[in-house]
Design an enzyme around this catalytic site. Sequence first.
Site, mmCIF file in Angstrom:
data_model
loop_
_atom_site.group_PDB
_atom_site.id
_atom_site.type_symbol
_atom_site.label_atom_id
_atom_site.label_comp_id
_atom_site.label_asym_id
_atom_site.label_seq_id
_atom_site.Cartn_x
_atom_site.Cartn_y
_atom_site.Cartn_z
ATOM 1 C CD GLU A 133 -2.756 1.340 2.691
ATOM 2 O OE1 GLU A 133 -3.739 1.900 2.392
ATOM 3 O OE2 GLU A 133 -2.238 0.401 3.259
ATOM 4 C CE LYS A 168 -7.885 1.564 3.605
ATOM 5 N NZ LYS A 168 -6.335 1.733 3.943
ATOM 6 C CB CYS A 214 -4.755 -1.414 4.093
ATOM 7 S SG CYS A 214 -4.037 -1.257 5.678
#
Length: 293
Positions: free
Chosen positions: A43, A116, A153
């Site tokens: 990331e 995300k 994540c």
Amino acid sequence: MRTLPIGLVQHSCQEDRQANIDKSLQGIRQAAAQGARLVILQELHCGPYFCQTEDPALCNLAEPIPGPATEQFGALAKELNLVLVLSLFEKRAAGVYHNTAVVLENDGSIAGKYRKMHIPDDPGYYEKFYFTPGDLGFNPIQTSLGRLGVLVCWDQWYPEAARLMALAGAEILIYPTAIGFDPADSQAEQQRQRDAWITIQRSHAVANGIPVVAVNRVGFEADPSGQTAGARFWGHSFVAGGQGEILLQAGDQEDVLTLELDLDRSEQIRRIWPFLRDRRIDAYQDILKRVRD
């Protein structure tokens, strides 16, 4: 047997953007030399994890997609005939930014991107200050190597995200990650956190019968504000098979890992553990509520 040679690039990051990019590029070349055809980066690999503090000036780090990073990494993807998974700080419009994963096809073009969806806001992880929640949904990205379920994540803690990717046909779940310890935590607490991180992602592999790949950064990064003890990113990038078994795992140092995945194995796993077949979709309405009152 349909196999997919993959590579994971795990490294530390510093303030010098080009130095970070050079590490990623070198790692990609090393993975390719070891036979990888799909290479996954961690990331926000172009710089330090800047979300430890809230500073509007750091929004200057964001870049458009397509932009400089996709151009530079795209050239390497084409040169080496690889599919790459990048993780970038996307500037979508003035004041609108995303934490975005980009998949580059082996001709250097953009196969797709994922923004995300789950955005944390915790001490040392002030991502809501920078990132607008994703609006592209949970849709796998079709590539020449298969359908990639790319998440990022904090998404890795949510079984709903993994399930929706699997239901949409993802053949592998991929999580570029930046997660670390608070250096002030005890050794026991640090161990519990890392074990939980590995366990939840292995459970996604089991529940969906497909492999999971998590790529984390390493190294200590100080909190520029001085309000916390900083973050020590624990690495331990890993690949889990469709029954949750660990196929490959790094330590807490910079590393490049490669592995040949058997993509056809998911069919066999789902025949003996038919979780998708036995889902009670008629009884799950309450999952759409925040909590059940």
